[in-house]
Design a protein around this motif. Structure first.
Motif, PDB file in Angstrom:
ATOM      1  N   ILE A 220       0.887  -1.077   0.117  1.00  0.00           N
ATOM      2  CA  ILE A 220      -0.045  -0.095  -0.061  1.00  0.00           C
ATOM      3  C   ILE A 220       0.887   1.291  -0.140  1.00  0.00           C
ATOM      4  O   ILE A 220       1.758   1.391   0.756  1.00  0.00           O
ATOM      5  N   ASN A 221       0.819   2.073  -1.094  1.00  0.00           N
ATOM      6  CA  ASN A 221       1.472   3.026  -1.231  1.00  0.00           C
ATOM      7  C   ASN A 221       1.507   4.266  -0.215  1.00  0.00           C
ATOM      8  O   ASN A 221       2.419   5.107   0.121  1.00  0.00           O
ATOM      9  N   ASN A 222      -0.011   4.623  -0.051  1.00  0.00           N
ATOM     10  CA  ASN A 222      -0.120   5.646   0.683  1.00  0.00           C
ATOM     11  C   ASN A 222      -1.118   5.431   1.865  1.00  0.00           C
ATOM     12  O   ASN A 222      -2.320   5.200   1.525  1.00  0.00           O
ATOM     13  N   LEU A 223      -0.551   5.278   3.040  1.00  0.00           N
ATOM     14  CA  LEU A 223      -1.479   5.182   4.261  1.00  0.00           C
ATOM     15  C   LEU A 223      -2.501   5.834   4.525  1.00  0.00           C
ATOM     16  O   LEU A 223      -3.377   5.357   4.690  1.00  0.00           O
ATOM     17  N   ASP A 224      -2.212   7.198   4.336  1.00  0.00           N
ATOM     18  CA  ASP A 224      -3.164   8.082   4.702  1.00  0.00           C
ATOM     19  C   ASP A 224      -4.484   7.978   3.755  1.00  0.00           C
ATOM     20  O   ASP A 224      -5.545   8.065   3.912  1.00  0.00           O
ATOM     21  N   SER A 225      -4.141   7.769   2.584  1.00  0.00           N
ATOM     22  CA  SER A 225      -5.386   7.698   1.314  1.00  0.00           C
ATOM     23  C   SER A 225      -6.053   6.218   1.537  1.00  0.00           C
ATOM     24  O   SER A 225      -7.216   6.199   1.350  1.00  0.00           O
ATOM     25  N   ALA A 226      -5.233   5.442   1.975  1.00  0.00           N
ATOM     26  CA  ALA A 226      -5.864   3.835   1.984  1.00  0.00           C
ATOM     27  C   ALA A 226      -6.970   3.952   3.485  1.00  0.00           C
ATOM     28  O   ALA A 226      -8.094   3.391   3.377  1.00  0.00           O
ATOM     29  N   LYS A 227      -6.353   4.800   4.263  1.00  0.00           N
ATOM     30  CA  LYS A 227      -7.311   4.974   5.601  1.00  0.00           C
ATOM     31  C   LYS A 227      -8.581   5.622   5.058  1.00  0.00           C
ATOM     32  O   LYS A 227      -9.720   5.247   5.590  1.00  0.00           O
ATOM     33  N   ALA A 228      -8.334   6.666   4.262  1.00  0.00           N
ATOM     34  CA  ALA A 228      -9.525   7.409   4.073  1.00  0.00           C
ATOM     35  C   ALA A 228     -10.372   6.552   3.009  1.00  0.00           C
ATOM     36  O   ALA A 228     -11.671   6.725   3.135  1.00  0.00           O
ATOM     37  N   LEU A 229      -9.790   5.949   2.263  1.00  0.00           N
ATOM     38  CA  LEU A 229     -10.608   4.846   1.352  1.00  0.00           C
ATOM     39  C   LEU A 229     -11.633   4.080   2.222  1.00  0.00           C
ATOM     40  O   LEU A 229     -12.660   3.671   1.962  1.00  0.00           O
ATOM     41  N   CYS A 230     -10.863   3.343   3.377  1.00  0.00           N
ATOM     42  CA  CYS A 230     -11.493   2.381   4.001  1.00  0.00           C
ATOM     43  C   CYS A 230     -12.756   3.118   4.666  1.00  0.00           C
ATOM     44  O   CYS A 230     -13.890   2.390   5.024  1.00  0.00           O
ATOM     45  N   ASP A 231     -12.523   4.088   5.120  1.00  0.00           N
ATOM     46  CA  ASP A 231     -13.514   5.067   5.831  1.00  0.00           C
ATOM     47  C   ASP A 231     -14.774   5.406   4.866  1.00  0.00           C
ATOM     48  O   ASP A 231     -16.029   5.190   5.247  1.00  0.00           O
ATOM     49  N   ARG A 232     -14.389   5.524   3.462  1.00  0.00           N
ATOM     50  CA  ARG A 232     -15.668   5.748   2.568  1.00  0.00           C
ATOM     51  C   ARG A 232     -16.300   4.292   2.392  1.00  0.00           C
ATOM     52  O   ARG A 232     -17.535   4.419   2.255  1.00  0.00           O
ATOM     53  N   LEU A 233     -15.543   3.128   2.355  1.00  0.00           N
ATOM     54  CA  LEU A 233     -16.178   1.879   2.016  1.00  0.00           C
ATOM     55  C   LEU A 233     -17.083   1.668   3.482  1.00  0.00           C
ATOM     56  O   LEU A 233     -18.112   1.017   3.383  1.00  0.00           O
ATOM     57  N   ALA A 234     -16.692   2.121   4.552  1.00  0.00           N
ATOM     58  CA  ALA A 234     -17.395   1.560   5.676  1.00  0.00           C
ATOM     59  C   ALA A 234     -18.798   2.375   5.747  1.00  0.00           C
ATOM     60  O   ALA A 234     -19.522   2.039   6.038  1.00  0.00           O
ATOM     61  N   TYR A 254       0.308  -1.400   9.948  1.00  0.00           N
ATOM     62  CA  TYR A 254      -1.115  -1.272   9.233  1.00  0.00           C
ATOM     63  C   TYR A 254      -2.277  -1.772  10.260  1.00  0.00           C
ATOM     64  O   TYR A 254      -3.354  -1.028   9.943  1.00  0.00           O
ATOM     65  N   LEU A 255      -2.009  -2.759  10.934  1.00  0.00           N
ATOM     66  CA  LEU A 255      -3.236  -3.098  12.078  1.00  0.00           C
ATOM     67  C   LEU A 255      -3.548  -1.688  12.874  1.00  0.00           C
ATOM     68  O   LEU A 255      -4.716  -1.733  13.123  1.00  0.00           O
ATOM     69  N   ARG A 256      -2.620  -1.048  13.231  1.00  0.00           N
ATOM     70  CA  ARG A 256      -2.619   0.201  14.318  1.00  0.00           C
ATOM     71  C   ARG A 256      -3.408   1.138  13.248  1.00  0.00           C
ATOM     72  O   ARG A 256      -4.174   1.752  13.954  1.00  0.00           O
ATOM     73  N   ASP A 257      -3.234   1.418  12.134  1.00  0.00           N
ATOM     74  CA  ASP A 257      -3.543   2.818  11.418  1.00  0.00           C
ATOM     75  C   ASP A 257      -4.721   2.624  10.573  1.00  0.00           C
ATOM     76  O   ASP A 257      -5.462   3.305  10.222  1.00  0.00           O
ATOM     77  N   LEU A 258      -4.942   1.228  10.023  1.00  0.00           N
ATOM     78  CA  LEU A 258      -5.998   0.978   8.911  1.00  0.00           C
ATOM     79  C   LEU A 258      -7.167   0.453   9.743  1.00  0.00           C
ATOM     80  O   LEU A 258      -7.267  -0.542  10.596  1.00  0.00           O
ATOM     81  N   PRO A 259      -8.319   0.970   9.546  1.00  0.00           N
ATOM     82  CA  PRO A 259      -9.542   0.786  10.238  1.00  0.00           C
ATOM     83  C   PRO A 259     -10.313  -0.517   9.661  1.00  0.00           C
ATOM     84  O   PRO A 259     -11.359  -0.581   8.984  1.00  0.00           O
ATOM     85  N   VAL A 260      -9.304  -1.852   9.640  1.00  0.00           N
ATOM     86  CA  VAL A 260      -9.988  -2.881   9.185  1.00  0.00           C
ATOM     87  C   VAL A 260     -10.937  -3.489  10.041  1.00  0.00           C
ATOM     88  O   VAL A 260     -10.543  -3.316  11.485  1.00  0.00           O
ATOM     89  N   ASP A 261     -11.741  -4.631   9.364  1.00  0.00           N
ATOM     90  CA  ASP A 261     -12.630  -5.326  10.341  1.00  0.00           C
ATOM     91  C   ASP A 261     -11.855  -6.702  10.669  1.00  0.00           C
ATOM     92  O   ASP A 261     -12.117  -7.228  11.908  1.00  0.00           O
ATOM     93  N   PHE A 262     -11.221  -7.352   9.814  1.00  0.00           N
ATOM     94  CA  PHE A 262     -10.800  -8.538   9.865  1.00  0.00           C
ATOM     95  C   PHE A 262      -9.206  -8.694   9.888  1.00  0.00           C
ATOM     96  O   PHE A 262      -8.751  -7.822   8.916  1.00  0.00           O
ATOM     97  N   ILE A 263      -8.382  -9.427  10.380  1.00  0.00           N
ATOM     98  CA  ILE A 263      -7.166  -9.905   9.897  1.00  0.00           C
ATOM     99  C   ILE A 263      -7.208 -11.281   9.731  1.00  0.00           C
ATOM    100  O   ILE A 263      -7.860 -12.016  10.324  1.00  0.00           O
ATOM    101  N   LYS A 264      -6.423 -11.473   8.409  1.00  0.00           N
ATOM    102  CA  LYS A 264      -6.244 -13.018   7.984  1.00  0.00           C
ATOM    103  C   LYS A 264      -4.904 -13.484   8.274  1.00  0.00           C
ATOM    104  O   LYS A 264      -3.873 -13.061   7.491  1.00  0.00           O
TER     105      LYS A 264
END
Length: 342
Positions: A220-234, A254-264
């Motif tokens: 993932i190249n840009n953690l901030d943009s990935a986080k914003a995208l996760c928020d939009r998907l939520a 990533y686990l700390r900073d990305l608002p993910v629901d699952f880890i695999k």
């Protein structure tokens, strides 16, 4: 020069009378450095014809442009030969044709919910169908698709098929979720959410039944943009799973900073879990951290009852692997499967 390809000369600057072939010029305040890079191919070893030798040298130089300049390099034994490059071009052409004909199919691997003791969702696994009807696994085409910019087209085709299946299940009162793998280049595209909303509208599927799996090793190249995208998907009720957890250096960031629901948890930690004490300690630390952060945990690659028993005791929520089911076509899935009592 008949020295072996691993000669130290490979690492030395290309020299003529003791001078490296690096030229530096400064005129009127502007400076320029020109580096000459050479590739050496051996007749019969690296090609039997002039065309083969030139083709192989050209391919090597193209690679060296971004790696190392100003040196002489022998073609190594692991280089892509002209024949190998032609084979890759044929695979690329086959992918393009398969995309045009929509000759991709989905297999579904059930994911077992330990708390509810039933299958609650499946992961979509794509296969390419050749012109003669043979199924090809991603290993046969995925890297070539990535290197030639074809992954977004495959991602969107897979997503469309998955959403159609979700709608079909909903119409038949089947309430399963689907996990869909999305590569970073697609996930980070500015048009991703727009394209997703269009597909949701066209298929009539519900975003609440969709889980996107993103892979750390895709970088993932840009953690901030990935986080914003996760928020939009939520906001669309879509959940996010962080795939291949544990095999990269940035997993915990990533686990700390990305608002993910699952880890695999990656299957490399699970496959021999019952036999390896070190894997048990590593997996337990991942599970404890994920639980503390409020994440649901899926263990991939579960292949025996001993590992399943350990994972249940650790607090893992979901199991995926051959112990539960191999990937199957949608009409072959046993939706009433119940795992043997541990």
């Amino acid at each position: 020069d008949d020295r072996a390809p691993n000669s130290k000369r490979i690492e030395m600057p290309f020299c003529t009378d003791g001078y490296s072939l690096r030229f530096y010029s400064k005129a009127e305040g502007d400076s320029v450095e020109v580096n000459l890079t050479a590739a050496i191919a051996r007749h019969q070893t690296d090609g039997d014809t002039v065309d083969d030798l030139l083709s192989n040298c050209t391919a090597t130089l193209r690679t060296l442009k971004t790696i190392d300049r100003g040196k002489v390099n022998y073609i190594s034994a692991g280089f892509d030969s002209r024949a190998a490059r032609q084979e890759k071009l044929q695979v690329q052409d086959a992918i393009v044709k398969a995309l045009a004909d929509e000759r991709f199919v989905l297999l579904y691997q059930p994911i077992y919910n330990l708390e509810r003791e039933r299958i609650t969702h499946c992961e979509c696994l794509v296969r390419m169908v050749t012109e003669n009807g043979k199924l090809l696994s991603p290993a046969a085409f995925m890297d070539i698709a990535k290197n030639n910019g074809l992954m977004p087209r495959i991602d969107y085709l897979v997503l469309k098929m998955a959403l159609r299946q979700l709608r079909d299940w909903a119409d038949n009162n089947i309430h399963l979720k689907l996990s869909v793998n999305v590569t970073a280049v697609t996930f980070e595209s500015e048009r991703f959410v727009q394209q997703l909303q269009r597909l949701l509208y066209e298929t009539g599927a519900s975003g609440s039944q969709l889980i996107f799996e993103i892979v750390e090793t895709e970088a993932i190249n840009n953690l901030d943009s990935a986080k914003a995208l996760c928020d939009r998907l939520a906001k669309l009720d879509i959940q996010i799973a962080f795939d291949d957890f544990g095999i990269g250096f940035t997993s915990f960031e990533y686990l700390r900073d990305l608002p993910v629901d699952f880890i695999k948890i990656d299957q490399s930690f699970i496959r021999y879990l019952y036999k390896r004490k070190s894997d048990q300690l590593l997996v337990k630390s991942m599970v404890d951290m994920a639980l503390a952060l409020g994440k649901k945990i899926v263990a991939e690659g579960v292949e025996d009852d001993g590992s399943a028993d350990l994972l249940r005791d650790m607090g893992v929520h979901y199991l995926q692997g051959y112990y539960i089911s191999r990937p199957k076509r949608v009409n072959e899935i046993d939706l009433n499967y119940s795992m043997p009592t541990l």
